[in-house]
Design a protein around this motif. Structure first.
Motif, PDB file in Angstrom:
ATOM      1  N   ILE A 225     -15.394 -30.868  74.820  1.00 28.04           N
ATOM      2  CA  ILE A 225     -15.540 -32.247  73.959  1.00 28.04           C
ATOM      3  C   ILE A 225     -13.816 -32.256  73.352  1.00 28.04           C
ATOM      4  CG2 ILE A 225     -15.930 -33.089  71.779  1.00 28.04           C
ATOM      5  CD1 ILE A 225     -18.390 -32.972  73.815  1.00 28.04           C
ATOM      6  N   SER A 226     -13.390 -33.332  73.762  1.00 23.27           N
ATOM      7  CA  SER A 226     -11.938 -33.599  73.230  1.00 23.27           C
ATOM      8  C   SER A 226     -11.767 -34.727  72.658  1.00 23.27           C
ATOM      9  CB  SER A 226     -11.269 -33.722  74.768  1.00 23.27           C
ATOM     10  OG  SER A 226      -9.922 -33.621  74.422  1.00 23.27           O
ATOM     11  N   ALA A 227     -10.867 -34.716  71.704  1.00 25.13           N
ATOM     12  CA  ALA A 227     -10.596 -36.134  71.045  1.00 25.13           C
ATOM     13  C   ALA A 227      -9.039 -36.258  70.789  1.00 25.13           C
ATOM     14  CB  ALA A 227     -11.160 -35.722  69.654  1.00 25.13           C
ATOM     15  N   ASN A 231      -6.216 -44.803  67.308  1.00 25.55           N
ATOM     16  CA  ASN A 231      -5.420 -45.831  66.152  1.00 25.55           C
ATOM     17  C   ASN A 231      -5.652 -45.577  64.790  1.00 25.55           C
ATOM     18  OD1 ASN A 231      -8.053 -46.998  65.386  1.00 25.55           O
ATOM     19  ND2 ASN A 231      -8.038 -48.524  67.093  1.00 25.55           N
ATOM     20  N   SER A 232      -5.123 -46.337  64.061  1.00 21.56           N
ATOM     21  CA  SER A 232      -5.147 -45.942  62.700  1.00 21.56           C
ATOM     22  C   SER A 232      -6.749 -45.836  61.921  1.00 21.56           C
ATOM     23  CB  SER A 232      -4.323 -46.949  61.715  1.00 21.56           C
ATOM     24  OG  SER A 232      -5.014 -48.140  61.877  1.00 21.56           O
ATOM     25  N   THR A 233      -7.461 -46.515  62.651  1.00 23.22           N
ATOM     26  CA  THR A 233      -9.039 -46.395  62.038  1.00 23.22           C
ATOM     27  C   THR A 233      -9.885 -45.811  62.874  1.00 23.22           C
ATOM     28  OG1 THR A 233      -9.515 -48.340  63.370  1.00 23.22           O
ATOM     29  CG2 THR A 233      -8.638 -48.704  61.083  1.00 23.22           C
ATOM     30  N   HIS A 234      -9.528 -45.176  64.023  1.00 23.06           N
ATOM     31  CA  HIS A 234     -10.702 -44.528  64.998  1.00 23.06           C
ATOM     32  C   HIS A 234     -10.070 -43.375  65.588  1.00 23.06           C
ATOM     33  CE1 HIS A 234     -12.799 -48.497  64.141  1.00 23.06           C
ATOM     34  NE2 HIS A 234     -13.925 -47.840  64.392  1.00 23.06           N
ATOM     35  N   TYR A 235     -11.056 -42.569  65.950  1.00 26.13           N
ATOM     36  CA  TYR A 235     -10.815 -41.404  67.175  1.00 26.13           C
ATOM     37  C   TYR A 235     -11.643 -41.787  68.322  1.00 26.13           C
ATOM     38  CZ  TYR A 235      -9.630 -38.286  63.015  1.00 26.13           C
ATOM     39  OH  TYR A 235      -9.323 -38.040  61.690  1.00 26.13           O
ATOM     40  N   LYS A 236     -11.051 -41.221  69.621  1.00 23.66           N
ATOM     41  CA  LYS A 236     -11.767 -41.452  70.788  1.00 23.66           C
ATOM     42  C   LYS A 236     -12.090 -39.991  70.827  1.00 23.66           C
ATOM     43  CE  LYS A 236     -11.377 -43.389  75.275  1.00 23.66           C
ATOM     44  NZ  LYS A 236     -10.429 -44.015  76.333  1.00 23.66           N
ATOM     45  N   ILE A 237     -13.462 -40.088  71.440  1.00 22.27           N
ATOM     46  CA  ILE A 237     -14.113 -38.772  71.416  1.00 22.27           C
ATOM     47  C   ILE A 237     -14.526 -38.771  72.839  1.00 22.27           C
ATOM     48  CG2 ILE A 237     -16.239 -36.877  70.963  1.00 22.27           C
ATOM     49  CD1 ILE A 237     -14.321 -37.738  68.769  1.00 22.27           C
ATOM     50  N   MET A 238     -14.180 -37.610  73.671  1.00 24.08           N
ATOM     51  CA  MET A 238     -14.572 -37.664  75.102  1.00 24.08           C
ATOM     52  C   MET A 238     -15.198 -36.521  75.734  1.00 24.08           C
ATOM     53  SD  MET A 238     -10.718 -39.027  76.548  1.00 24.08           S
ATOM     54  CE  MET A 238      -9.945 -37.733  75.438  1.00 24.08           C
ATOM     55  N   GLU A 239     -16.194 -36.549  76.148  1.00 26.96           N
ATOM     56  CA  GLU A 239     -17.019 -35.202  76.982  1.00 26.96           C
ATOM     57  C   GLU A 239     -16.410 -35.122  78.520  1.00 26.96           C
ATOM     58  OE1 GLU A 239     -21.060 -35.589  77.001  1.00 26.96           O
ATOM     59  OE2 GLU A 239     -21.321 -35.703  74.971  1.00 26.96           O
ATOM     60  N   VAL A 240     -15.672 -34.069  78.708  1.00 32.12           N
ATOM     61  CA  VAL A 240     -14.836 -33.857  79.961  1.00 32.12           C
ATOM     62  C   VAL A 240     -15.334 -32.601  80.756  1.00 32.12           C
ATOM     63  CG1 VAL A 240     -12.922 -35.153  78.939  1.00 32.12           C
ATOM     64  CG2 VAL A 240     -12.997 -32.614  78.915  1.00 32.12           C
ATOM     65  N   LYS A 248     -18.180 -39.239  79.313  1.00 29.77           N
ATOM     66  CA  LYS A 248     -18.569 -40.000  78.355  1.00 29.77           C
ATOM     67  C   LYS A 248     -17.207 -40.306  77.463  1.00 29.77           C
ATOM     68  CE  LYS A 248     -23.173 -38.164  78.396  1.00 29.77           C
ATOM     69  NZ  LYS A 248     -24.491 -37.691  77.662  1.00 29.77           N
ATOM     70  N   ARG A 249     -17.499 -41.490  76.698  1.00 28.54           N
ATOM     71  CA  ARG A 249     -16.400 -41.661  75.634  1.00 28.54           C
ATOM     72  C   ARG A 249     -17.125 -42.382  74.371  1.00 28.54           C
ATOM     73  NH1 ARG A 249     -14.129 -43.329  80.916  1.00 28.54           N
ATOM     74  NH2 ARG A 249     -12.170 -42.904  81.240  1.00 28.54           N
ATOM     75  N   ASP A 250     -16.626 -42.075  73.471  1.00 27.54           N
ATOM     76  CA  ASP A 250     -17.081 -42.930  72.178  1.00 27.54           C
ATOM     77  C   ASP A 250     -16.029 -42.993  71.110  1.00 27.54           C
ATOM     78  OD1 ASP A 250     -18.956 -44.026  70.510  1.00 27.54           O
ATOM     79  OD2 ASP A 250     -19.935 -42.086  70.149  1.00 27.54           O
ATOM     80  N   LYS A 307     -21.412 -34.007  65.961  1.00 36.73           N
ATOM     81  CA  LYS A 307     -22.673 -34.476  66.408  1.00 36.73           C
ATOM     82  C   LYS A 307     -22.687 -34.324  68.051  1.00 36.73           C
ATOM     83  CE  LYS A 307     -21.802 -39.617  66.852  1.00 36.73           C
ATOM     84  NZ  LYS A 307     -22.284 -40.655  66.392  1.00 36.73           N
ATOM     85  N   TYR A 308     -21.455 -34.037  68.859  1.00 32.72           N
ATOM     86  CA  TYR A 308     -21.145 -33.970  69.958  1.00 32.72           C
ATOM     87  C   TYR A 308     -21.581 -32.325  70.583  1.00 32.72           C
ATOM     88  CZ  TYR A 308     -19.741 -38.756  69.524  1.00 32.72           C
ATOM     89  OH  TYR A 308     -19.783 -40.018  69.504  1.00 32.72           O
ATOM     90  N   VAL A 309     -21.892 -31.773  69.799  1.00 27.76           N
ATOM     91  CA  VAL A 309     -21.886 -30.091  70.076  1.00 27.76           C
ATOM     92  C   VAL A 309     -23.347 -29.658  69.665  1.00 27.76           C
ATOM     93  CG1 VAL A 309     -20.966 -27.875  69.710  1.00 27.76           C
ATOM     94  CG2 VAL A 309     -19.402 -29.710  69.899  1.00 27.76           C
ATOM     95  N   LYS A 310     -24.121 -29.165  70.353  1.00 29.83           N
ATOM     96  CA  LYS A 310     -25.439 -28.955  70.247  1.00 29.83           C
ATOM     97  C   LYS A 310     -25.665 -27.369  69.487  1.00 29.83           C
ATOM     98  CE  LYS A 310     -27.339 -31.323  74.107  1.00 29.83           C
ATOM     99  NZ  LYS A 310     -28.310 -31.212  75.154  1.00 29.83           N
TER     100      LYS A 310
END
Length: 350
Positions: A225-227, A231-240, A248-250, A307-310
């Motif tokens: 899981i990478s992040a 931008n100033s309001t959001h993180y980008k979360i990626m499953e790589v 996946k991206r979120d 929430k991306y890690v079980k």
């Protein structure tokens, strides 16, 4: 973070590969699990931490906490020096160093942040290159444990007639078997951090962004899981993963305000400052949720990757601060690994 039995197995594997038997073999097995005995001083910390000042509490945590001082380079060197003073045996001292170092390295290379150069620095870091359920790192070290268990049972008149072919094979090949297993394990544990570096560099080039190596967390075998701050309001979360790159991206909002909360940004800033004073500093990508009810303001702080890690992860802690809107006083709570929320003592924060 590898299971304690596998840590023990690595110590025994080192001993068997170098030909140690009896007490010295057992001592190397003990040294390989020694850092995890920090649960004993941690019990002491838990008993007294609420009755000391904030500054003292933090220092006691560095010394007595789980995966803290007993997982540091200084502790390894002190134990190695003690072994040399007691034995004057160069090979055994080197083996002792390797046994305890293997434990600290494995914990550092898997999924938990530590302070390896404490007391010279209190900054946390991790390689995070090996999933803590990695089959090779967990299963291969169990072989010497099983070999010694079979020998023990047969020596006490049990398991007679069982595992005879296995015992014959091990006895005939032990001079080559144990060193070969140790070499395979060392290569595996040395290669994975390098392959992770290649993956992180690849993801950085694809995203045209600087992806943190240590904050890219192993979520399963070959997957992370990478992040990063998009931008100033959001993180980008990626499953790589090694085989698919970005799967996946979120996007996760950094600050979520429920309703019209006056001075929401002020409360967020205050929580950020309070959190910066506490230990163990497990959150890398802070996410705030602000709400108001009955003249009180609640601010929840968690990690964007939560929430991306079980399974267990060092950042799976959620803090909740309840502020009195009139007086400004607060009460803080925390839950770890999805467990029940507990109220925190005032000395958690400076």
């Amino acid at each position: 973070m590898v299971n304690s039995l596998s840590h023990l197995g690595i110590g025994l594997l080192i001993a068997l590969a170098l030909g140690f038997k009896g007490k010295k073999r057992n001592a190397l097995g003990f040294l390989a699990i020694l850092p995890d005995l920090d649960f004993i001083p941690y019990i002491l910390f838990a008993l007294i931490s609420g009755s000391v000042s904030h500054e003292v509490r933090n220092q006691l945590f560095y010394l007595l906490g789980h995966r803290e001082f007993l997982h540091s380079i200084l502790f390894i060197l002190l134990v190695t020096l003690f072994i040399w003073i007691k034995t004057k045996d160069r090979l055994f001292t080197a083996a002792g160093f390797a046994a305890i170092f293997s434990h600290v390295y494995l914990d550092y290379a898997t999924s938990w942040k530590m302070r390896p150069i404490y007391p010279f620095s209190t900054e946390t870091s991790t390689l995070g290159a090996i999933y803590f359920f990695d089959p090779l790192a967990n299963i291969l070290p169990l072989l010497p444990v099983f070999v010694l268990l079979v020998a023990y049972m047969k020596g006490h008149g049990k398991w007679n007639g069982k595992f005879n072919n296995f015992c014959t094979f091990v006895t005939k090949n032990r001079s080559k078997l144990y060193p070969a297993l140790l070499i395979v394990l060392v290569i595996w544990l040395a290669v994975l951090p390098v392959t992770k570096l290649l993956l992180v560099n690849y993801i950085s080039s694809v995203e045209d962004a600087k992806i943190s190596y240590q904050d890219t967390y192993p979520s399963s075998v070959g997957k992370f899981i990478s992040a990063y701050s998009y931008n100033s309001t959001h993180y980008k979360i990626m499953e790589v993963s090694y085989w698919s790159g970005i799967e996946k991206r979120d996007y996760i909002e950094k600050i979520n305000v429920n309703g019209a909360v006056p001075d929401a940004s002020t409360y967020v800033e205050r929580v950020g400052k309070l959190y910066s004073t506490t230990v163990p500093q497990e959150i890398d990508y802070p996410v705030y949720s602000v709400s108001e009810k009955n003249d009180s303001v609640a601010v929840t702080l968690s990690d964007a990757r939560d929430k991306y890690v079980k399974h267990w992860a060092y950042f799976k802690t959620v803090y909740r601060f309840i502020f009195d809107a009139e007086s400004g006083g607060y009460v803080a709570y925390a839950s770890e690994q999805g467990e029940r929320e507990e109220r925190l003592e005032k000395n958690w924060f400076g």
